[in-house]
Write a protein that holds these residues in place. Structure first.
Motif, mmCIF file in Angstrom:
data_model
loop_
_atom_site.group_PDB
_atom_site.id
_atom_site.type_symbol
_atom_site.label_atom_id
_atom_site.label_comp_id
_atom_site.label_asym_id
_atom_site.label_seq_id
_atom_site.Cartn_x
_atom_site.Cartn_y
_atom_site.Cartn_z
ATOM 1 N N THR A 167 0.814 -1.167 -0.063
ATOM 2 C CA THR A 167 0.251 -0.149 0.450
ATOM 3 C C THR A 167 0.781 1.123 -0.005
ATOM 4 O O THR A 167 1.564 1.591 0.343
ATOM 5 N N PRO A 183 2.401 -3.890 -6.760
ATOM 6 C CA PRO A 183 1.242 -4.015 -6.009
ATOM 7 C C PRO A 183 0.966 -3.356 -5.656
ATOM 8 O O PRO A 183 -0.766 -3.075 -5.673
ATOM 9 N N ASP A 223 5.279 -1.071 -12.052
ATOM 10 C CA ASP A 223 4.338 -1.704 -12.049
ATOM 11 C C ASP A 223 3.911 -2.756 -10.391
ATOM 12 O O ASP A 223 3.205 -3.666 -10.460
ATOM 13 N N LEU A 283 -0.830 -1.506 -18.542
ATOM 14 C CA LEU A 283 -1.597 -0.362 -17.280
ATOM 15 C C LEU A 283 -1.834 1.224 -17.638
ATOM 16 O O LEU A 283 -2.729 1.541 -18.035
ATOM 17 N N ARG A 307 -0.604 -0.460 -9.063
ATOM 18 C CA ARG A 307 -1.307 -1.430 -10.087
ATOM 19 C C ARG A 307 -2.540 -1.070 -10.059
ATOM 20 O O ARG A 307 -3.036 -1.176 -11.554
ATOM 21 N N ASP A 308 -3.451 -0.704 -9.506
ATOM 22 C CA ASP A 308 -4.611 -0.160 -10.259
ATOM 23 C C ASP A 308 -4.701 0.809 -11.151
ATOM 24 O O ASP A 308 -3.976 1.499 -11.428
ATOM 25 N N SER A 309 -5.562 1.125 -11.577
ATOM 26 C CA SER A 309 -6.285 2.030 -12.697
ATOM 27 C C SER A 309 -6.322 3.531 -12.404
ATOM 28 O O SER A 309 -4.749 4.332 -12.900
ATOM 29 N N GLU A 310 -6.778 3.598 -10.666
ATOM 30 C CA GLU A 310 -7.304 4.883 -10.627
ATOM 31 C C GLU A 310 -6.049 5.545 -10.340
ATOM 32 O O GLU A 310 -5.103 6.354 -10.334
ATOM 33 N N THR A 311 -4.575 4.594 -9.372
ATOM 34 C CA THR A 311 -3.059 4.766 -9.287
ATOM 35 C C THR A 311 -2.547 5.129 -9.843
ATOM 36 O O THR A 311 -2.091 5.963 -10.162
ATOM 37 N N GLN A 312 -2.733 4.300 -11.320
ATOM 38 C CA GLN A 312 -2.199 4.581 -12.219
ATOM 39 C C GLN A 312 -1.832 6.417 -12.919
ATOM 40 O O GLN A 312 -1.187 6.796 -13.915
#
Length: 362
Positions: free
Chosen positions: A118, A185, A183, A219, A188-193
Motif C-alpha cells: 500500500t 502491487p 508496476d 497499465l 497497479r490499480d487503474s486509479e493510482t496509475q
C-alpha cells in the motif's frame, strides 16, 4: 498393400502409446499430491536463498558501471521534459537510486517504492508540493505574496494544479520522482496509475521509473504513455536479484510463519526515523502489557508520546501513523466504546521478538 501396412503400424503405435499412458497414470507416481511436498519455514528458505553464490559478478559490475557513463544523457533527457522508464532483467533499484544520489543533486528527489503493498499517493503529492514550494521561495526571495501554503488541507486535484502551475520561467525548476517498480502491487490499480500519469505530466515534475512485469504496458493507454508520462525508454539489465522487492512477498514453497512477519517489520522499521521507531515501541509495549485490549486510542498514544518528548503535536504523530499504516505495521479498529484504536497486527510472541530486535539494534 504397403499403404495399409503403414497405417496399421501407425495405429498400433498410437494404441500402444495411449495404453502406456493409461498404465502409467494408474501407477504410484500419478497418485502423488502437491500437499505431500515437504514445505519448509519461510525464514529458513529465505536464508538459503541469500546464501546462493552469485555468478559472473565481475561481468555484472562492469555492466552496471557502464550505465554510469549515461547519467549525463539521462539528466539531459529529463531536462528536455521526458520521463525515464528503465526496463531489463534484474532489480534496477540500486542503479536508479545511485543515479539520483550522484546526478540529481541539484534537484529535490522523492522516492516511491511500488513493491510495497500500500502507498499513500496523496501524501506523496503533498511532499512534492512542499518541496516545489521551497524551491520557489528561494527564487522569490524578497518578493511580495510569499506566504506558506497549507498543502495538507488541499485536495489531490488542487495539488496537481499547483505542481503544474506557471510558477517559474526557469525550466530547471522541478522535483524529480523516483518510482521503483511502477508496476508493483501498491501502484497497479487503474486509479493510482491515472494519478501518477497526471503527476508526471505536471510542468514542475520529472519522473524516473523502473518496470519489471511482462504485462506492465497493459497499465497504460496511448495518451498516458506518449503524452502524460512521455516515456523515454532505456534498456538497463542489471541481473541483480530482487532481494528488497521480494521481501514483501511470501515464497511459494514456504510456510507463512510469524518469523517472516517479524523480519519484514524489522526491515521496515530500520528505514524509519528514530522518533518513528520510538512511537512504534510505545504502541508495542502497551499492546504487550494489555493483550486483552482492542487497541490504544489515539489520544492516549499522543499523551504518552508528548510526555516522552517523542511527538510535540498531533500533526507529527499523525504523519508517523500514516507511514505505519502504509507499511501495514499498524492498523485501526473500533473498541466497545466506539473509539478508533491503534493496534499492531502481530501475535504477542512475534511482537515480543520484534521489540527485542529493536532493543538490540538501539
Amino acid at each position: 498393400m504397403e499403404s495399409n501396412d503403414v497405417e496399421e503400424e501407425e495405429f498400433g503405435f498410437s494404441r500402444n502409446y495411449f495404453l502406456a499412458k493409461e498404465v502409467r497414470s494408474s501407477g504410484k507416481k500419478g497418485a502423488r499430491k502437491l500437499s505431500q511436498i515437504n514445505i519448509v519455514d519461510e525464514q529458513e528458505l529465505r536464508e538459503a536463498c541469500s546464501n546462493i553464490e552469485p555468478k559472473h559478478e565481475n561481468e555484472i559490475i562492469i555492466l552496471v558501471n557502464s550505465y554510469k557513463n549515461s547519467y549525463s544523457e539521462w539528466v539531459y533527457v529529463l531536462r528536455c521534459g521526458f520521463g525515464l522508464l528503465m526496463y531489463g532483467f534484474g532489480s534496477k533499484k540500486a542503479l536508479i537510486e545511485d543515479f539520483a544520489s550522484t546526478a540529481l543533486t541539484d534537484y529535490s528527489v522523492v522516492v516511491i517504492n511500488g513493491y510495497l503493498q500500500t502507498i499513500n499517493l496523496k501524501q506523496v503529492a503533498i511532499t512534492l508540493a512542499e518541496l516545489l514550494w521551497d524551491q520557489l521561495k528561494t527564487q522569490w526571495k524578497g518578493a511580495s505574496g510569499n506566504k506558506q501554503q497549507p498543502f495538507n488541507t488541499r485536495s489531490m486535484d488542487d495539488l496537481i494544479t499547483f505542481l503544474d502551475g506557471p510558477h517559474s520561467e526557469n525550466d530547471d525548476t522541478f522535483v524529480c520522482v523516483i518510482v521503483n517498480n511502477i508496476d508493483g502491487p501498491g501502484l497497479r490499480d487503474s486509479e493510482t496509475q491515472q494519478y501518477l500519469a497526471r503527476i508526471a505530466a505536471c510542468s514542475h515534475i520529472r519522473m524516473v521509473a523502473s518496470v519489471d512485469h511482462v504485462n506492465a504496458l497493459l497499465l497504460w493507454d496511448k495518451k498516458m504513455v506518449h503524452t502524460q508520462f512521455n516515456w523515454y525508454w532505456f534498456h538497463v539489465p542489471t541481473y541483480a536479484p530482487y532481494k528488497v522487492e521480494g521481501m514483501f512477498f511470501p515464497l511459494i514453497l514456504a510456510h507463512n510463519g510469524s518469523g517472516q512477519s517479524v523480519k519484514t517489520a524489522s526491515i521496515v522499521l530500520q528505514s524509519l526515523t528514530v522518533n518513528a521507531q520510538k512511537i512504534f515501541k510505545v504502541l508495542a509495549d502497551r499492546q504487550l502489557a494489555n493483550p486483552d485490549e482492542e487497541g490504544m486510542p489515539f489520544n492516549n498514544l499522543y499523551e504518552e508520546c508528548k510526555v516522552l518528548f517523542i511527538a510535540s503535536n498531533e500533526i507529527t504523530l499523525n504523519s508517523h501513523l500514516t507511514e505505519f499504516k502504509d507499511h501495514e505495521l499498524v492498523k485501526t479498529r473500533r473498541n466497545s466504546d466506539n473509539e478508533d484504536c491503534l493496534y499492531i497486527p502481530l501475535t504477542s510472541e512475534a511482537l515480543e521478538k520484534l521489540v527485542q530486535e529493536m532493543s538490540q539494534e538501539s
